[in-house]
Design a protein around this motif. Sequence first.
Motif, PDB file in Angstrom:
ATOM      1  N   ILE A   1     -18.135 -30.478 -12.886  1.00  0.00           N
ATOM      2  CA  ILE A   1     -19.120 -31.516 -12.603  1.00  0.00           C
ATOM      3  C   ILE A   1     -20.421 -30.826 -12.233  1.00  0.00           C
ATOM      4  O   ILE A   1     -20.425 -29.655 -11.835  1.00  0.00           O
ATOM      5  CB  ILE A   1     -18.669 -32.478 -11.471  1.00  0.00           C
TER       6      ILE A   1
ATOM      7  N   ALA B   1     -12.656 -38.070 -17.629  1.00  0.00           N
ATOM      8  CA  ALA B   1     -13.830 -38.673 -16.994  1.00  0.00           C
ATOM      9  C   ALA B   1     -13.711 -40.187 -16.854  1.00  0.00           C
ATOM     10  O   ALA B   1     -14.066 -40.746 -15.816  1.00  0.00           O
ATOM     11  CB  ALA B   1     -15.090 -38.309 -17.777  1.00  0.00           C
ATOM     12  N   ASP B   2     -13.215 -40.852 -17.875  1.00  0.00           N
ATOM     13  CA  ASP B   2     -13.116 -42.318 -17.812  1.00  0.00           C
ATOM     14  C   ASP B   2     -12.066 -42.777 -16.806  1.00  0.00           C
ATOM     15  O   ASP B   2     -12.303 -43.710 -16.046  1.00  0.00           O
ATOM     16  CB  ASP B   2     -12.800 -42.882 -19.191  1.00  0.00           C
TER      17      ASP B   2
ATOM     18  N   SER C   1     -22.724 -30.300 -22.667  1.00  0.00           N
ATOM     19  CA  SER C   1     -21.278 -30.188 -22.868  1.00  0.00           C
ATOM     20  C   SER C   1     -20.670 -31.572 -22.994  1.00  0.00           C
ATOM     21  O   SER C   1     -21.158 -32.541 -22.406  1.00  0.00           O
ATOM     22  CB  SER C   1     -20.623 -29.459 -21.694  1.00  0.00           C
ATOM     23  N   SER C   2     -19.578 -31.665 -23.723  1.00  0.00           N
ATOM     24  CA  SER C   2     -18.949 -32.975 -23.930  1.00  0.00           C
ATOM     25  C   SER C   2     -18.247 -33.461 -22.663  1.00  0.00           C
ATOM     26  O   SER C   2     -17.850 -32.671 -21.815  1.00  0.00           O
ATOM     27  CB  SER C   2     -17.952 -32.903 -25.081  1.00  0.00           C
ATOM     28  N   ARG C   3     -18.123 -34.785 -22.573  1.00  0.00           N
ATOM     29  CA  ARG C   3     -17.389 -35.369 -21.447  1.00  0.00           C
ATOM     30  C   ARG C   3     -15.908 -35.112 -21.643  1.00  0.00           C
ATOM     31  O   ARG C   3     -15.390 -35.178 -22.750  1.00  0.00           O
ATOM     32  CB  ARG C   3     -17.639 -36.870 -21.367  1.00  0.00           C
TER      33      ARG C   3
ATOM     34  N   ARG D   1     -15.731 -40.384 -13.025  1.00  0.00           N
ATOM     35  CA  ARG D   1     -16.739 -39.382 -12.639  1.00  0.00           C
ATOM     36  C   ARG D   1     -17.260 -38.750 -13.917  1.00  0.00           C
ATOM     37  O   ARG D   1     -16.593 -38.760 -14.944  1.00  0.00           O
ATOM     38  CB  ARG D   1     -16.125 -38.275 -11.770  1.00  0.00           C
ATOM     39  N   ASP D   2     -18.444 -38.194 -13.876  1.00  0.00           N
ATOM     40  CA  ASP D   2     -19.023 -37.539 -15.041  1.00  0.00           C
ATOM     41  C   ASP D   2     -18.496 -36.110 -15.136  1.00  0.00           C
ATOM     42  O   ASP D   2     -19.187 -35.155 -14.813  1.00  0.00           O
ATOM     43  CB  ASP D   2     -20.546 -37.552 -14.974  1.00  0.00           C
ATOM     44  N   ILE D   3     -17.243 -35.983 -15.537  1.00  0.00           N
ATOM     45  CA  ILE D   3     -16.612 -34.674 -15.669  1.00  0.00           C
ATOM     46  C   ILE D   3     -16.887 -34.159 -17.077  1.00  0.00           C
ATOM     47  O   ILE D   3     -16.675 -34.871 -18.056  1.00  0.00           O
ATOM     48  CB  ILE D   3     -15.099 -34.760 -15.411  1.00  0.00           C
ATOM     49  N   ARG D   4     -17.375 -32.940 -17.150  1.00  0.00           N
ATOM     50  CA  ARG D   4     -17.684 -32.298 -18.425  1.00  0.00           C
ATOM     51  C   ARG D   4     -16.638 -31.247 -18.726  1.00  0.00           C
ATOM     52  O   ARG D   4     -15.887 -30.820 -17.848  1.00  0.00           O
ATOM     53  CB  ARG D   4     -19.065 -31.643 -18.363  1.00  0.00           C
ATOM     54  N   GLN D   5     -16.585 -30.807 -19.976  1.00  0.00           N
ATOM     55  CA  GLN D   5     -15.633 -29.766 -20.354  1.00  0.00           C
ATOM     56  C   GLN D   5     -16.285 -28.735 -21.255  1.00  0.00           C
ATOM     57  O   GLN D   5     -17.245 -29.027 -21.956  1.00  0.00           O
ATOM     58  CB  GLN D   5     -14.427 -30.376 -21.054  1.00  0.00           C
TER      59      GLN D   5
ATOM     60  N   HIS E   1     -25.431 -30.173 -19.276  1.00  0.00           N
ATOM     61  CA  HIS E   1     -25.370 -31.602 -19.608  1.00  0.00           C
ATOM     62  C   HIS E   1     -25.108 -31.795 -21.097  1.00  0.00           C
ATOM     63  O   HIS E   1     -24.720 -32.875 -21.519  1.00  0.00           O
ATOM     64  CB  HIS E   1     -26.663 -32.310 -19.207  1.00  0.00           C
TER      65      HIS E   1
END
Length: 65
Positions: A39, A14-15, A8-10, A19-23, A6
């Motif tokens: 995710i 994601a926007d 990790s940056s978005r 969805r709350d996709i992280r990278q 959690h």
Amino acid sequence: MQRNPHGSSRAPEADAIERDIRQMSFKTRRGRRYRALFIILDSTIHVLAVRGHGQELVSNDELEF
């Protein structure tokens, strides 16, 4: 991967995908840089895509949830 995914940056995707996709960025032994998109569902991390340097952002059609 980090102990706290959690943290990790978005991802920029994601926007647009809503969805709350992280990278997470990483580098291979040969020095090539990549970006992993993931995710977090419950306590499981699901890798959605890996992108190399210069590749376009991931579209909604390319992702499977």
